[in-house]
Scaffold this motif. Structure first.
Motif, PDB file in Angstrom:
ATOM      1  N   THR A 137       0.835  -1.215   0.000  1.00 13.35           N
ATOM      2  CA  THR A 137       0.000   0.000   0.000  1.00 13.35           C
ATOM      3  C   THR A 137       0.868   1.263   0.000  1.00 13.35           C
ATOM      4  N   GLN A 167      -5.913   3.015   2.458  1.00  8.84           N
ATOM      5  CA  GLN A 167      -5.469   1.619   2.472  1.00  8.84           C
ATOM      6  C   GLN A 167      -4.119   1.498   3.179  1.00  8.84           C
ATOM      7  N   GLN A 170      -4.456   1.669   6.904  1.00  5.89           N
ATOM      8  CA  GLN A 170      -4.999   0.456   7.513  1.00  5.89           C
ATOM      9  C   GLN A 170      -3.890  -0.586   7.701  1.00  5.89           C
ATOM     10  N   THR A 171      -3.099  -0.798   6.659  1.00  9.41           N
ATOM     11  CA  THR A 171      -2.002  -1.775   6.773  1.00  9.41           C
ATOM     12  C   THR A 171      -0.952  -1.277   7.749  1.00  9.41           C
TER      13      THR A 171
END
Length: 645
Positions: A137, A167, A170-171
């Motif tokens: 990401t 994204q 989140q990772t």
């Protein structure tokens, strides 16, 4: 210095046994034995603890080499992406190319990706998967930023970028959670081992401490006894008492003993040095610490400083004595400028121990200034007698114009030589000093020597110049004053003679005046008698001025009685006397009187005159001509009487 070097060289080749020994004679041997014993105890402790610390080290290695750097990498990568995003949108809007953005996109972020790959290789399976997703990401965001840098931004670019960032976030959050969890687990295991580890270490070191303390106490007692003895000697030295030479020993403290003995020797030298300084002998050859070190240099500097002060005092005394001597000398000859010049230059050359000297006095005659050589020392008198120098001529004239000192160490080739009974030589140093008083140059002093002038000679001459200039100016003023007083006395004598002459003249004048007054009184008496006689005479007494056309200056008062006219009418010319003569006699009268005037003689004639009432009367006119100091006819004096009675 050479012997010390040889000793050091000798020590260098004594071998390892000289530096590493175990014995009970030297401090080094005792300490080495204690060190070996402590080393054995430490080796045992180290072996035991090494195993335990390796376990703790593995746990901490994972923390320091993987988890902590990974967390730092995640945060740094996030910061660089944020900066790249800000700079990308700013550059596109402002149409500028930033070198900072190039550095971030081309160097910093790629370097962080490489570091992330290196950490990923060390991670376990769970952490690897999370790092891979986060890398994916983050790379997408990075690629989009690189793309936006190369082209213009479209309306939907920001929205797409925000989706990619969501994204990535989140990772990133998932990766940070796993990293924090594993950090906590490894720290708890390391803390557990470390909390139990110190008990083993404590008992190991406690046993080692007891054994080392017993062994060290024995060694320290033997060393301290030696040190106490040295301390006693040092305290005795600190109280100002010099002990005798200390005995040497075979241990390492012997170097301290030798240093103390060296200090004692130097302190004895200091006592002798102080005694010589107290006596005023500053040139003594005592060397404390060989004039090295702080004390040695300080004492040497003090000796040199005191020697300099003593020399300055000697120079100051020399200058003051010279000034006093020359002040008395100039005061003694202040009444004679020429004598003062000769004595001053001779005494000055002798006092300074120089070979040539000259003194030029400033003379002003008819607005012309000249420097006249009045005093000389060792100059050729026949050559330089009556020497006169104009301002600006030569070095002497230049010093007069500039009113400044001229000091030369290279003498002109044509300068006067120094002659003695054994030969001649040229001077090496020349000093020309203008003597200035009341902002005017009174004289110029010229000095030459075969040696360079010292600083005290220069200082003395410059100081003497002021008093010499004042003395010369005062001498000249006194000379002028004496001349004025002499002239005043001469004028006073002349004035007294004139006053005496005037007094005599006054007395003579007074006597003459009394004689004149007496004669005037007599004349007044005679005049009264004369006027009485004139007034009683039957006729007219007259006087005319021949040079003023026979103008009547005097007529007696019988004029009115005889002619019927007033005296004022006759004297004023209102009535002309010749007009009163009868017409038939007028020509004869004029001719006769004119002849008498021409002959400068007497006259007598009869004629008729007309009275104011028209009556003709017979007249007899007698008179004579009175001459002036040049023999010219000046007056006509006569007497007119009637003959018809």
């Amino acid at each position: 210095m050479s012997s010390s070097h040889d000793k050091n060289k000798e020590k260098k080749f004594k071998g390892i046994g000289y530096y590493f020994r175990i014995d009970n004679k030297t401090i080094q041997g005792k300490i080495t034995g204690a060190f070996m014993f402590l080393s054995l105890l430490c080796f045992i402790i180290i072996v035991i603890n090494t195993y335990l610390w390796n376990i703790i080290g593995d746990e901490e290695s994972k923390i320091s080499n993987l988890l902590a750097p990974l967390k730092l990498n995640i945060e740094s990568l996030e910061n660089q992406l944020v900066q790249a995003e800000v700079l990308t949108f700013y550059e596109v809007q402002s149409m500028n190319n930033s070198s900072d953005l190039e550095v971030i996109l081309n160097h910093r972020i790629p370097d962080l990706f490489k570091e992330l790959d290196r950490l990923e290789a060390k991670a376990n399976r769970e952490l690897k998967e999370t790092i891979f997703n986060h890398r994916k990401t983050t790379t997408a965001v990075f690629v989009r930023l690189r793309d936006l840098q190369k082209r213009s931004i479209r309306p939907d670019d920001n929205k797409q970028l925000q989706n990619l960032k969501a994204q990535k976030k989140q990772t990133q959050r998932s990766l940070l959670n796993i990293t924090e969890r594993q950090l906590k687990e490894h720290r708890e295991r390391a803390d557990y081992l470390r909390s139990n580890m110190w008990w083993y270490t404590f008992w190991e070191f406690f046993i080692a401490f007891i054994l080392a303390a017993l062994f060290a106490s024995a060694i320290l007692i033997s060393i301290l006894n030696r040190i106490r003895w040295l301390k006693y000697q040092i305290r005795k030295l600190g109280e100002g008492n010099l002990p005798d030479q200390l005995r040497n020993s075979s241990d390492e403290l012997n170097s301290i003993t030798e240093a103390l003995n060296n200090m004692i020797d130097n302190l004895r030298i200091i006592i002798k040095f102080s005694g010589e300084v107290g006596k005023g002998n500053f040139n003594n050859d005592f060397k404390v610490f060989n004039d090295q070190g702080d004390i040695g240099k300080a004492l040497a500097d003090m000796r040199d400083s005191l020697n300099g002060v003593a020399q300055e005092a000697d120079e100051r005394q020399w200058v003051n004595e010279g000034i006093t001597h020359f002040s008395d000398l100039m005061r003694k000859h202040s009444d004679n400028t020429r004598k003062l010049s000769e004595v001053l230059i001779t005494e000055l050359a002798t006092y300074l121990q120089i070979e040539l000297g000259a003194l030029y006095l400033v003379e002003e005659n008819d607005d012309k200034v000249e420097l006249v050589l009045e005093g000389m020392y060792a100059f050729d008198r026949n050559k330089y007698k009556n020497l006169r120098i104009e301002p600006g001529q030569g070095l002497v004239g230049q010093a007069y114009l500039e009113q400044d000192v001229i000091h030369l160490e290279e003498i002109p080739e044509n300068y006067s030589d120094i002659t003695s009974a054994i030969g001649t030589s040229s001077p090496k140093s020349l000093l020309i000093v203008p003597l200035i008083a009341e902002e005017e140059v009174q004289a110029v002093l010229e000095l030459a020597s075969i040696r360079s002038f010292t600083s005290r000679q220069l200082a003395f001459v410059k100081r003497l110049a002021n008093s010499a200039a004042a003395t010369i100016a005062s001498s000249r003023l006194n000379l002028e004053t004496r001349e004025l007083l002499e002239k005043s006395r001469e004028d006073a004598e002349i004035l007294r003679a004139q006053e005496e002459e005037m007094r005599q003249n006054a007395e003579e004048l007074e006597a003459t005046q009394e004689e004149i007054e007496r004669r005037m009184r007599e004349m007044d008496d005679q005049k009264g008698l004369y006027n009485s006689m004139i007034d009683n005479m039957e006729g007219i007494l007259y006087r005319t001025n021949i040079q003023e056309n026979n103008r009547f200056e005097f007529v007696s008062k019988h004029t009115e009685e005889m002619l019927g006219y007033s005296i004022e009418d006759i004297l004023s010319g209102k009535i002309q006397f010749i007009d009163l003569v009868a017409e038939e006699d007028r020509k004869r009268v004029v001719t006769h009187i004119g002849g008498a005037i021409q002959n400068k003689g007497k006259f007598q004639l009869h004629f008729k005159m007309k009275r104011s009432d028209g009556q003709l009367i017979d007249i007899l006119d007698k008179g004579n001509v009175v001459l002036d100091e040049n023999g010219n006819a000046q007056y006509l004096v006569g007497f007119v009487s009637r003959t018809d009675f």
